[in-house]
Scaffold this motif. Structure first.
Motif, PDB file in Angstrom:
ATOM      1  N   MET A 104       0.826  -1.209   0.000  1.00  0.00           N
ATOM      2  CA  MET A 104       0.000   0.000   0.000  1.00  0.00           C
ATOM      3  C   MET A 104       0.865   1.265   0.000  1.00  0.00           C
ATOM      4  O   MET A 104       0.539   2.242  -0.673  1.00  0.00           O
ATOM      5  CB  MET A 104      -0.955  -0.023   1.201  1.00  0.00           C
ATOM      6  N   VAL A 105       1.960   1.221   0.752  1.00  0.00           N
ATOM      7  CA  VAL A 105       2.871   2.383   0.770  1.00  0.00           C
ATOM      8  C   VAL A 105       3.434   2.600  -0.638  1.00  0.00           C
ATOM      9  O   VAL A 105       3.489   3.732  -1.139  1.00  0.00           O
ATOM     10  CB  VAL A 105       4.024   2.160   1.784  1.00  0.00           C
TER      11      VAL A 105
ATOM     12  N   THR B  13       0.875   4.134  -2.881  1.00  0.00           N
ATOM     13  CA  THR B  13       0.688   5.542  -2.501  1.00  0.00           C
ATOM     14  C   THR B  13       1.809   6.398  -3.092  1.00  0.00           C
ATOM     15  O   THR B  13       1.559   7.490  -3.619  1.00  0.00           O
ATOM     16  CB  THR B  13       0.684   5.673  -0.957  1.00  0.00           C
TER      17      THR B  13
ATOM     18  N   PHE C 161       1.234   6.865  -6.746  1.00  0.00           N
ATOM     19  CA  PHE C 161       0.163   7.845  -6.987  1.00  0.00           C
ATOM     20  C   PHE C 161       0.648   9.280  -6.741  1.00  0.00           C
ATOM     21  O   PHE C 161       0.243  10.204  -7.435  1.00  0.00           O
ATOM     22  CB  PHE C 161      -1.048   7.544  -6.105  1.00  0.00           C
ATOM     23  N   GLN C 162       1.511   9.430  -5.750  1.00  0.00           N
ATOM     24  CA  GLN C 162       2.033  10.775  -5.473  1.00  0.00           C
ATOM     25  C   GLN C 162       2.866  11.296  -6.643  1.00  0.00           C
ATOM     26  O   GLN C 162       2.971  12.496  -6.861  1.00  0.00           O
ATOM     27  CB  GLN C 162       2.880  10.753  -4.201  1.00  0.00           C
TER      28      GLN C 162
ATOM     29  N   VAL D  88      -8.149   3.781  -5.189  1.00  0.00           N
ATOM     30  CA  VAL D  88      -7.995   4.359  -3.848  1.00  0.00           C
ATOM     31  C   VAL D  88      -8.939   3.663  -2.855  1.00  0.00           C
ATOM     32  O   VAL D  88      -8.532   3.271  -1.755  1.00  0.00           O
ATOM     33  CB  VAL D  88      -8.254   5.887  -3.875  1.00  0.00           C
TER      34      VAL D  88
ATOM     35  N   LEU E 239      -7.664   0.260  -1.955  1.00  0.00           N
ATOM     36  CA  LEU E 239      -6.561   0.275  -0.990  1.00  0.00           C
ATOM     37  C   LEU E 239      -7.055   0.546   0.423  1.00  0.00           C
ATOM     38  O   LEU E 239      -6.583  -0.078   1.385  1.00  0.00           O
ATOM     39  CB  LEU E 239      -5.514   1.320  -1.396  1.00  0.00           C
TER      40      LEU E 239
END
Lengths: 423, 99
Positions: free
Chosen positions: A264-265, A268, A271-272, A287, A290
């Motif tokens: 998940m990290v 993320t 996505f950033q 999203v 997750l």
């Protein structure tokens, strides 16, 4: 650095479309089966309605879509052709026949004798898939991170379906004297955690950066996830079957959860870094998926600590519908138009006007479907937590409504092509 | 008639990535155009390595170049270094993608 074109070796996309289309049909049927599941929310029991629904959903939809995605992505990711396209077609038809027999047996009591025959055909078709993948990997010279996920996931599938067959033969013919409950748990864990999750993680590392146009991110989190998750799943399966002390199972669970958290990290971070900032239905689905995966993991931890079956079921609902369904439907909206477009429109590029991929999806229906799915997951989860059967039933109806809209959009993609061709 | 680099870029800018919705010149996927008499060499990349449109985009680019008057042959070389990123795209693309 000159690189060969991997898609020269890709299987025909029509093969992939076979798996996606039939997967969506089984998804719709599983939504109907869910309507009869309200009585099962009070505890973990192996009922025929649970067996019918879970196999329809997991084998009919989730696995079918994953098989299709694997056939599409393996040649692209590995840069070697699939060992045998014919095997893939044989696997598809055997799978549909075997699986249909098995689910008919679960659904209609008078057809229960079909279950072992269906299970054996399904098992053999999965073996074909596994060996097709293994033999494809045998051609590989360099193994990448994504290919490690795909390979380990397929090894877990091989082990899990073998366990499933042994469970079936032990139940039906007394082949082995086994702890059925522990073996079923190992079978489910190996299939869901071992195969499905590993493939989802691996495929995510291709699809999510591709659709979000993300670049320049580190992959250390997904690297950690690979080892933590696969080792945790393997250890937990061994603990269940060999009956090792509970604390080892607890360690395995911690490894699995840490692996999922690392995944998940990583997503993320991707996505950033995305260049494409639009929050369309694909982004919303990923999203939400997750968030639900995180909630399912937390719920699963509490289920193990407090041995509370309600939390176990909640974890299942969040994982099945919140995570898997949102994640897969979000990607179906991206992949299905491409499969149709590739067959019908690609030959006309440069000769006539062709649609963009997102134009082939009915955006308003997709957005509506996405929100109804989110609400249905919340209502289903509330129904389980409150042990309120009617609320769970309302959630099931909402989920079915959401699936009807998925079917609508599937038909829309095909009709879009037909309307354009008529012009 | 001798074609110019501008003619080639104009031709390639008719190739649209159907997923993103922009032409591949505006996306910054074309790294170089080299004209040698009637032969054109294109050095380009793709936004991602796992793109299933990999082969098709290459073919469309070649077809577009071959339509330019005076071009008899075209070679496409796909490279991954430097890796593509959004800073290579035009201002219009950046604005529309990034909001």
């Amino acid at each position: 650095m000159k690189v060969s074109l991997a898609t020269e070796m890709a299987p025909p996309f029509v093969l992939v479309a076979h798996f996606f289309i039939v997967g969506i049909i089984f998804l719709f049927l599983s939504g109907i089966a869910l309507l009869f599941m309200s009585v099962d929310i009070s505890g973990y029991i192996i009922s025929s309605s649970l067996a019918a629904f879970s196999h329809l959903y997991l084998l009919g939809f989730v696995m079918m879509v994953i098989f299709g995605a694997m056939y599409q992505l393996l040649p692209v990711v590995l840069e070697v052709p699939i060992f045998s396209k014919d095997f893939a077609y044989v696997q598809f038809y055997m799978y549909v026949v075997g699986f249909s027999l098995m689910v008919s047996g679960f659904t209609f009591g008078e057809l229960h004798l079909l279950i072992p025959y269906g299970a054996v055909i399904t098992y053999l078709s999965m073996l074909i898939f596994c060996f097709n993948v293994f033999l494809t990997f045998n051609r590989l010279k360099k193994i990448t991170l994504v290919s490690k996920f795909l390979l380990i996931g397929t090894i877990f599938l091989f082990i899990s379906v073998t366990l499933g067959l042994l469970i079936g033969l032990s139940l039906g013919h007394g082949l082995l004297t086994i702890d059925i409950d522990a073996w079923v748990k190992a079978h489910i864990l190996g299939t869901l955690g071992g195969f499905v999750m590993m493939i989802v993680m691996g495929v995510s590392m291709v699809l999510i950066p591709m659709f979000s146009l993300s670049h320049d991110y580190e992959e250390k989190w997904i690297n950690a996830s690979l080892y933590l998750h696969s080792f945790g799943i393997a250890l937990c399966m061994i603990t269940l079957i060999v009956k090792l002390p509970f604390f080892i199972q607890a360690i395995a669970m911690v490894l699995i959860v840490l692996g999922i958290l690392c995944f998940m990290v990583q997503i993320t971070i991707i996505f950033q870094q995305r260049a494409r900032k639009q929050n369309d239905y694909w982004v919303k689905n990923v999203v939400f998926a997750l968030i639900c995966l995180f909630a399912a993991s937390i719920s699963c931890i509490f289920y193990f600590i407090f041995a509370n079956s309600t939390l176990g079921i909640l974890s299942g609902v969040l994982f099945f519908f919140g995570f898997l369904l949102s994640f897969i439907i979000g990607h179906i909206y991206k992949i299905l138009p491409f499969l149709i477009w590739y067959e019908r429109f690609a030959p006309f590029v440069g000769k006539q006007k062709v649609p963009l991929l997102h134009q082939m999806i009915h955006t308003k229906v997709a957005d509506t479907q996405t929100w109804i799915l989110f609400v249905s997951v919340v209502v289903l989860s509330s129904g389980v937590l409150m042990q309120f059967e009617k609320l769970f039933f309302i959630g099931s109806v909402l989920l079915l409504l959401s699936l009807i809209l998925v079917v609508f959009n599937t038909v829309y993609v095909f009709n879009y092509k037909m309307r354009e061709n008529e012009k | 008639m001798i074609m110019t680099e501008e003619d080639i870029y104009n031709a390639i800018s008719t190739v649209i990535d159907p997923e993103v919705g922009f032409d591949i010149v505006s996306l910054g996927l074309i790294y170089g155009v080299k004209i040698e008499d009637t032969h054109v060499n294109i050095t380009m990349t793709l936004s991602t390595k796992g793109c299933p449109l990999h082969e098709l985009i290459q073919q469309w680019t070649k077809d577009a170049v071959l339509k330019v008057e005076g071009v008899q042959d075209c070679t496409i070389e796909i490279v991954w270094e430097p890796a593509w990123n959004i800073t290579m795209a035009s201002e219009r693309v950046k604005k529309e993608l990034c909001g």
